[in-house]
Design an enzyme around this catalytic site. Structure first.
Site, PDB file in Angstrom:
ATOM      1  N   SER A 220       0.447  -5.024   1.139  1.00  0.00           N
ATOM      2  CA  SER A 220       1.332  -5.718   0.208  1.00  0.00           C
ATOM      3  C   SER A 220       2.777  -5.275   0.460  1.00  0.00           C
ATOM      4  CB  SER A 220       0.882  -5.460  -1.234  1.00  0.00           C
ATOM      5  OG  SER A 220       1.558  -6.308  -2.132  1.00  0.00           O
ATOM      6  N   GLU A 339      -6.298 -14.176  -1.778  1.00  0.00           N
ATOM      7  CA  GLU A 339      -5.283 -13.202  -2.196  1.00  0.00           C
ATOM      8  C   GLU A 339      -4.991 -13.273  -3.697  1.00  0.00           C
ATOM      9  OE1 GLU A 339      -3.681 -10.900  -0.441  1.00  0.00           O
ATOM     10  OE2 GLU A 339      -3.691 -11.528   1.650  1.00  0.00           O
ATOM     11  N   HIS A 440      -6.360  -9.856  -3.056  1.00  0.00           N
ATOM     12  CA  HIS A 440      -5.257  -8.968  -2.702  1.00  0.00           C
ATOM     13  C   HIS A 440      -5.593  -7.536  -3.104  1.00  0.00           C
ATOM     14  CE1 HIS A 440      -0.995  -8.461  -1.661  1.00  0.00           C
ATOM     15  NE2 HIS A 440      -0.840  -7.699  -2.728  1.00  0.00           N
TER      16      HIS A 440
END
Length: 532
Positions: A220, A339, A440
């Site tokens: 990220s 995600e 994610h």
């Protein structure tokens, strides 16, 4: 008879406990504390014998909370400096402070330029894996159980480092256009990371690491920080491979937008640019509270991230092309198939959607591109009749935002002639509310071999098998610059002709242009990196 059986069982358990205790004592005698010399002073490392025995692996040495830079509080909004040398031996037995931030991160302080090291032994020249934490540019630290380096270090005979650095307005408030004396304030977090990599270059050999074989890994925001470092001249030569997991930085914040945000932040503090110097001495809590002001460009709270300042960052990270300075650095680019399930999947309002309600959930804040939500819903309904509206919400928002940037970076590397190894995680983890998907952050415990750590959504009998394949790919990449290993089909780099992608699932498989129809559908719309 029953009583005799219990007695024998009790004696057996007692004997086993005694053997285990004796083994631990002998191990502690064998694995004594180790002191190493760094440029700033001596550091004591400890073996994690008890934990290693519980996990059935070899012990590793760890040193936590080592200062790689001086306290930033007295020099707030200035570039970092190396730490002052210390006398005696630093007892590196606890994680250092995280940068002050909004949210629940414990142990916060402006004296946050700290790092942690795990190593199988202090003698040798092992590959070094430096993990940069996520949390956009505003939250997080290098002390999460999910990013603990012990298991990866023992598994692959590598040295693992995690890093804290300045975040939010302390690391990325671009005041340079508003007041004198703040020339580098828009990229201080990046400059901190560069200082940490200089520490690795100068000191990691004392921990058994090879300073000319350093792999950066980040998920990220951590991946975005790495992509940015790839375009920063000051970072040149400090790392030799790069792995970005669901974290891309195609463009940085433009200098004018960054100045607008800094001015809004000052206004929330009750200051005009002429009084900007007052932020150097204000309580840090006020600085963080003011960061909640509305962002005039993106909406939501103020965005703080890397700035195209013409100084430490003279070009956009991956626009209009991949940076030439990093062309020789092998790169792995990854994303997860769902995600945005991590952001949207815990909201009950995003479950049980109808086709009529779907466009109202496909907001600009979620799509991040200028496209008619009704057109998006209609396209998926026509082209993917197997998906329900809940699934379309996740797939469309994923394809339009974070995955789009991953594709752009992979294309730029391929066009440069320095293609990346690209992966997509398909193996599903579980959110706390029970929803499942490759969301994610779900690749963190798999890539770092921490599926049993607190916060991991990797559950079930197959979790470790998936972690074996992903962590071995990382270790192979760190060692050779090529992620191939015996547990994977042949992985070839990404080309514009085939768009080769490793699909991490059980079994893993190679695919050409997975989700190509989604890529083409959203590729018609210009992509603008949040912050630009």
């Amino acid at each position: 008879m029953a009583g005799g059986t219990l007695t024998r069982r009790g004696l057996t358990l007692a004997a086993a406990a005694a053997v285990a205790s004796s083994t631990l004592v002998r191990a502690r005698e064998k694995y004594g504390a180790v002191v190493v010399e760094t440029r700033s002073g001596r550091v004591r490392l400890q073996w994690d014998v008890a934990r290693a025995q519980a996990e059935g692996r070899s012990p590793v040495l760890r040193a936590l909370g080592i200062p790689y830079g001086a306290d930033t509080g007295p020099r707030r909004f200035q570039p970092p400096l190396p730490p002052a040398p210390w006398s005696g031996v630093l007892e590196a037995d606890a994680f250092g402070p995280a940068c002050p931030q909004r949210g629940g991160e414990p142990n916060q302080s402006e004296d946050c330029l700290r790092l942690n090291v795990w190593t199988p032994a202090q003698i040798g020249r092992r590959p070094v894996v430096v993990y940069i934490h996520g949390g956009a540019y505003s939250t997080g630290s290098g002390s999460s159980p999910l990013t603990d380096g012990a298991r990866l270090s023992a598994r692959g005979d590598v040295v693992v480092v995690t890093v804290n650095h300045r975040l939010g307005p302390l690391g990325y408030a671009s005041l340079a256009r508003l007041a004198a004396g703040f020339e580098d304030s828009g990229n201080l977090g990046q400059l901190d990371l560069i200082l940490s990599l200089e520490w690795v270059r100068d000191n990691i050999a004392a921990f058994g690491g090879d300073p000319v074989n350093v792999t950066l890994v980040g998920q990220s925001g951590g991946g975005a920080k790495i992509a940015t470092l790839m375009a920063m001249p000051m970072a040149s030569g400090l790392f030799h491979r790069a792995v970005t997991m669901s974290g891309q930085q195609v463009t940085a914040s433009g200098p004018l937008n960054a100045a607008r945000r800094a001015e809004a932040w000052l206004a929330a503090l009750g200051l005009t640019p002429s009084r900007a110097d007052e932020v150097r001495t204000m309580p840090v809590e006020r600085l963080l509270e003011a960061a909640g002001a509305t962002d005039a460009i993106l909406g939501g709270s103020l965005y703080f991230g890397p700035v195209l300042d013409g100084r430490s960052l003279p070009r956009h990270p991956f626009w209009p092309d991949a940076p030439a300075q990093s062309a020789a650095i092998p790169m792995m680019i990854g994303n997860t198939r769902e995600e945005t399930l991590a952001f949207l999947g815990n909201d009950p309002a995003n479950a049980g959607l109808t086709w009529e309600a779907l466009p109202g959930r496909l907001t600009p804040a979620q799509m991040r591109i200028d496209i008619d939500p009704a057109e998006v819903g209609g396209w998926y309904r026509r082209e993917h009749p197997e998906m329900n509206p809940d699934q379309v919400l996740i797939r469309a928002t994923t394809a339009a935002r974070s995955w789009r940037a991953a594709v752009i970076e992979a294309e730029a590397r391929a066009a440069q002639g320095s293609p990346a190894w690209v992966y997509q995680l398909d193996w599903a983890s579980r959110l706390p509310n029970g929803r499942t998907g490759a969301y994610h952050t779900s690749d963190i415990p798999l890539m770092l071999d921490n599926v049993r750590a607190e916060g991991s959504g990797a559950v079930g009998a197959d979790a470790q098998a998936m972690a074996d394949r992903m962590s071995d790919a990382l270790l192979a990449f760190a060692r050779t610059g090529d992620p191939n290993h015996a547990g994977l089909p042949r992985w070839t780099p990404y080309s514009l002709a085939r768009r080769e992608t490793m699909l991490f699932d059980l079994p893993p498989q190679m695919a050409d242009d997975p989700r190509g129809d989604e890529r083409r559908f959203f590729g018609r719309i210009p992509y603008v990196q949040p912050g630009t």
